[in-house]
Design a protein around this motif. Structure first.
Motif, PDB file in Angstrom:
ATOM      1  N   MET A   1       0.832  -1.176   0.000  1.00 16.82           N
ATOM      2  CA  MET A   1       0.000   0.000   0.000  1.00 16.82           C
ATOM      3  C   MET A   1       0.875   1.237   0.000  1.00 16.82           C
ATOM      4  SD  MET A   1      -2.472   1.901   2.640  1.00 16.82           S
ATOM      5  CE  MET A   1      -1.027   2.497   3.394  1.00 16.82           C
ATOM      6  N   GLN A   2       0.505   2.189  -0.780  1.00 15.05           N
ATOM      7  CA  GLN A   2       1.221   3.450  -0.853  1.00 15.05           C
ATOM      8  C   GLN A   2       0.343   4.567  -0.307  1.00 15.05           C
ATOM      9  OE1 GLN A   2       3.928   4.367  -3.533  1.00 15.05           O
ATOM     10  NE2 GLN A   2       4.640   2.284  -3.630  1.00 15.05           N
ATOM     11  N   ALA A   3       0.968   5.491   0.404  1.00 16.88           N
ATOM     12  CA  ALA A   3       0.269   6.665   0.924  1.00 16.88           C
ATOM     13  C   ALA A   3       1.146   7.885   0.696  1.00 16.88           C
ATOM     14  CB  ALA A   3      -0.035   6.502   2.400  1.00 16.88           C
ATOM     15  N   LYS A   4       0.496   8.994   0.373  1.00 18.64           N
ATOM     16  CA  LYS A   4       1.230  10.232   0.106  1.00 18.64           C
ATOM     17  C   LYS A   4       0.447  11.396   0.710  1.00 18.64           C
ATOM     18  CE  LYS A   4       1.648  12.895  -3.928  1.00 18.64           C
ATOM     19  NZ  LYS A   4       1.739  12.960  -5.377  1.00 18.64           N
ATOM     20  N   ILE A   5       1.139  12.210   1.500  1.00 21.39           N
ATOM     21  CA  ILE A   5       0.503  13.405   2.045  1.00 21.39           C
ATOM     22  C   ILE A   5       0.444  14.450   0.939  1.00 21.39           C
ATOM     23  CG2 ILE A   5       0.669  15.281   3.714  1.00 21.39           C
ATOM     24  CD1 ILE A   5       1.927  13.300   5.649  1.00 21.39           C
ATOM     25  N   VAL A   6      -0.768  14.827   0.570  1.00 26.09           N
ATOM     26  CA  VAL A   6      -0.994  15.791  -0.501  1.00 26.09           C
ATOM     27  C   VAL A   6      -1.005  17.214   0.050  1.00 26.09           C
ATOM     28  CG1 VAL A   6      -2.603  16.532  -2.300  1.00 26.09           C
ATOM     29  CG2 VAL A   6      -2.304  14.100  -1.829  1.00 26.09           C
ATOM     30  N   LYS A   7      -1.627  17.368   1.239  1.00 21.84           N
ATOM     31  CA  LYS A   7      -1.741  18.692   1.852  1.00 21.84           C
ATOM     32  C   LYS A   7      -1.718  18.521   3.361  1.00 21.84           C
ATOM     33  CE  LYS A   7      -4.947  22.538   2.361  1.00 21.84           C
ATOM     34  NZ  LYS A   7      -6.348  22.911   2.265  1.00 21.84           N
ATOM     35  N   SER A   8      -0.980  19.371   4.028  1.00 21.55           N
ATOM     36  CA  SER A   8      -0.914  19.319   5.482  1.00 21.55           C
ATOM     37  C   SER A   8      -0.880  20.734   6.040  1.00 21.55           C
ATOM     38  CB  SER A   8       0.334  18.545   5.923  1.00 21.55           C
ATOM     39  OG  SER A   8       0.414  18.504   7.321  1.00 21.55           O
ATOM     40  N   ASP A   9      -1.927  21.083   6.778  1.00 22.27           N
ATOM     41  CA  ASP A   9      -2.015  22.367   7.466  1.00 22.27           C
ATOM     42  C   ASP A   9      -2.149  22.104   8.960  1.00 22.27           C
ATOM     43  OD1 ASP A   9      -1.991  23.786   5.070  1.00 22.27           O
ATOM     44  OD2 ASP A   9      -4.179  23.800   4.912  1.00 22.27           O
ATOM     45  N   LYS A  10      -2.268  23.180   9.709  1.00 18.87           N
ATOM     46  CA  LYS A  10      -2.412  23.064  11.159  1.00 18.87           C
ATOM     47  C   LYS A  10      -3.657  22.260  11.538  1.00 18.87           C
ATOM     48  CE  LYS A  10      -3.015  25.820  15.309  1.00 18.87           C
ATOM     49  NZ  LYS A  10      -3.294  27.128  15.852  1.00 18.87           N
ATOM     50  N   ASP A  11      -4.755  22.481  10.820  1.00 19.48           N
ATOM     51  CA  ASP A  11      -6.008  21.821  11.187  1.00 19.48           C
ATOM     52  C   ASP A  11      -6.610  20.956  10.082  1.00 19.48           C
ATOM     53  OD1 ASP A  11      -6.727  23.870   9.527  1.00 19.48           O
ATOM     54  OD2 ASP A  11      -8.372  24.591  10.772  1.00 19.48           O
ATOM     55  N   SER A  12      -5.856  20.659   9.032  1.00 20.40           N
ATOM     56  CA  SER A  12      -6.380  19.780   7.983  1.00 20.40           C
ATOM     57  C   SER A  12      -5.258  18.948   7.364  1.00 20.40           C
ATOM     58  CB  SER A  12      -7.097  20.583   6.892  1.00 20.40           C
ATOM     59  OG  SER A  12      -6.187  21.391   6.199  1.00 20.40           O
ATOM     60  N   LEU A  13      -5.672  17.819   6.821  1.00 19.99           N
ATOM     61  CA  LEU A  13      -4.729  16.884   6.222  1.00 19.99           C
ATOM     62  C   LEU A  13      -5.426  16.173   5.066  1.00 19.99           C
ATOM     63  CD1 LEU A  13      -1.922  15.416   6.559  1.00 19.99           C
ATOM     64  CD2 LEU A  13      -3.134  13.762   7.972  1.00 19.99           C
ATOM     65  N   VAL A  14      -4.719  16.030   3.956  1.00 19.08           N
ATOM     66  CA  VAL A  14      -5.219  15.259   2.818  1.00 19.08           C
ATOM     67  C   VAL A  14      -4.163  14.210   2.493  1.00 19.08           C
ATOM     68  CG1 VAL A  14      -5.982  15.300   0.417  1.00 19.08           C
ATOM     69  CG2 VAL A  14      -6.483  17.251   1.915  1.00 19.08           C
ATOM     70  N   VAL A  15      -4.569  12.935   2.524  1.00 21.91           N
ATOM     71  CA  VAL A  15      -3.663  11.826   2.258  1.00 21.91           C
ATOM     72  C   VAL A  15      -4.204  11.031   1.083  1.00 21.91           C
ATOM     73  CG1 VAL A  15      -2.606   9.742   3.200  1.00 21.91           C
ATOM     74  CG2 VAL A  15      -3.063  11.694   4.703  1.00 21.91           C
ATOM     75  N   GLU A  16      -3.353  10.786   0.099  1.00 18.39           N
ATOM     76  CA  GLU A  16      -3.734   9.984  -1.072  1.00 18.39           C
ATOM     77  C   GLU A  16      -3.308   8.542  -0.844  1.00 18.39           C
ATOM     78  OE1 GLU A  16      -2.008   9.714  -5.481  1.00 18.39           O
ATOM     79  OE2 GLU A  16      -2.987  11.632  -5.055  1.00 18.39           O
ATOM     80  N   LEU A  17      -4.238   7.624  -1.078  1.00 12.68           N
ATOM     81  CA  LEU A  17      -3.974   6.191  -0.936  1.00 12.68           C
ATOM     82  C   LEU A  17      -4.163   5.516  -2.290  1.00 12.68           C
ATOM     83  CD1 LEU A  17      -6.037   5.594   2.321  1.00 12.68           C
ATOM     84  CD2 LEU A  17      -3.574   5.850   2.148  1.00 12.68           C
ATOM     85  N   ASP A  18      -3.748   4.270  -2.384  1.00 13.59           N
ATOM     86  CA  ASP A  18      -3.946   3.558  -3.643  1.00 13.59           C
ATOM     87  C   ASP A  18      -5.051   2.508  -3.555  1.00 13.59           C
ATOM     88  OD1 ASP A  18      -2.656   1.713  -2.080  1.00 13.59           O
ATOM     89  OD2 ASP A  18      -0.987   1.366  -3.452  1.00 13.59           O
ATOM     90  N   ASP A  19      -5.826   2.531  -2.468  1.00 12.80           N
ATOM     91  CA  ASP A  19      -6.877   1.537  -2.275  1.00 12.80           C
ATOM     92  C   ASP A  19      -8.154   2.207  -1.758  1.00 12.80           C
ATOM     93  OD1 ASP A  19      -8.299  -0.504  -0.298  1.00 12.80           O
ATOM     94  OD2 ASP A  19      -7.244  -1.657  -1.839  1.00 12.80           O
ATOM     95  N   LEU A  20      -9.222   2.129  -2.524  1.00 13.19           N
ATOM     96  CA  LEU A  20     -10.486   2.766  -2.146  1.00 13.19           C
ATOM     97  C   LEU A  20     -11.084   2.138  -0.892  1.00 13.19           C
ATOM     98  CD1 LEU A  20     -12.757   4.788  -2.695  1.00 13.19           C
ATOM     99  CD2 LEU A  20     -13.789   3.079  -4.207  1.00 13.19           C
ATOM    100  N   GLY A  21     -11.035   0.827  -0.792  1.00 17.42           N
ATOM    101  CA  GLY A  21     -11.608   0.155   0.367  1.00 17.42           C
ATOM    102  C   GLY A  21     -10.957   0.618   1.662  1.00 17.42           C
ATOM    103  N   LEU A  22      -9.648   0.719   1.666  1.00 17.73           N
ATOM    104  CA  LEU A  22      -8.938   1.190   2.848  1.00 17.73           C
ATOM    105  C   LEU A  22      -9.289   2.637   3.146  1.00 17.73           C
ATOM    106  CD1 LEU A  22      -6.912   0.756   5.117  1.00 17.73           C
ATOM    107  CD2 LEU A  22      -5.116   1.410   3.510  1.00 17.73           C
ATOM    108  N   ALA A  23      -9.409   3.462   2.123  1.00 13.20           N
ATOM    109  CA  ALA A  23      -9.753   4.872   2.315  1.00 13.20           C
ATOM    110  C   ALA A  23     -11.124   5.010   2.979  1.00 13.20           C
ATOM    111  CB  ALA A  23      -9.734   5.619   0.982  1.00 13.20           C
ATOM    112  N   VAL A  24     -12.080   4.209   2.554  1.00 14.24           N
ATOM    113  CA  VAL A  24     -13.436   4.271   3.111  1.00 14.24           C
ATOM    114  C   VAL A  24     -13.424   3.865   4.590  1.00 14.24           C
ATOM    115  CG1 VAL A  24     -15.749   3.248   2.998  1.00 14.24           C
ATOM    116  CG2 VAL A  24     -14.556   3.865   0.892  1.00 14.24           C
ATOM    117  N   VAL A  25     -12.799   2.739   4.880  1.00 14.68           N
ATOM    118  CA  VAL A  25     -12.781   2.232   6.254  1.00 14.68           C
ATOM    119  C   VAL A  25     -11.972   3.158   7.166  1.00 14.68           C
ATOM    120  CG1 VAL A  25     -11.992   0.325   7.724  1.00 14.68           C
ATOM    121  CG2 VAL A  25     -13.114  -0.156   5.547  1.00 14.68           C
ATOM    122  N   LEU A  26     -10.819   3.598   6.712  1.00 15.05           N
ATOM    123  CA  LEU A  26      -9.971   4.454   7.538  1.00 15.05           C
ATOM    124  C   LEU A  26     -10.633   5.802   7.812  1.00 15.05           C
ATOM    125  CD1 LEU A  26      -7.351   4.624   9.058  1.00 15.05           C
ATOM    126  CD2 LEU A  26      -6.216   5.330   6.948  1.00 15.05           C
TER     127      LEU A  26
END
Length: 83
Positions: A1-26
Motif C-alpha cells: 500500500m502506498q500513501a502520500k501526504i498531498v496537503k498538510s495544514d495546522k487543522d487539515s490533512l489530505v492523504v492519497e492512498l492507492d486503495d479505495l476500500g482502505l480509504a473508506v474504512v480508515l
C-alpha cells in the motif's frame, strides 16, 4: 500500500492512498476520534485519480494515527475470533 501526504495544514490533512476500500474504512475510523470535525474519503475519478482521505481536526496527523491504531486493534480482535 502506498500513501502520500498531498496537503498538510495546522487543522487539515489530505492523504492519497492507492486503495479505495482502505480509504473508506480508515476515514470512518478517523471520523470517530475525539477532536475530529470531519473525516471523509474523496474519489475524484474512477480510473484517473487515487482516493484521498480528507481530515479536519485540531491535530489531524494525530487523529489519523489514532484511527489507524483503532482499525488495527479491531482487525487483530477479528483475527483472534476467526482462529
Amino acid at each position: 500500500m502506498q500513501a502520500k501526504i498531498v496537503k498538510s495544514d495546522k487543522d487539515s490533512l489530505v492523504v492519497e492512498l492507492d486503495d479505495l476500500g482502505l480509504a473508506v474504512v480508515l476515514a470512518n475510523y478517523v471520523s470517530k476520534v475525539a477532536g475530529v470535525e470531519f473525516a471523509t474519503y474523496v474519489k475524484e475519478h474512477p480510473y484517473l485519480a487515487n482516493p484521498k482521505i480528507v481530515i479536519k481536526a485540531k491535530n489531524p496527523k494525530q487523529a489519523l494515527l489514532k484511527g489507524m491504531e483503532k482499525l488495527r486493534s479491531d482487525l487483530k480482535t477479528l483475527k483472534g475470533k476467526l482462529k
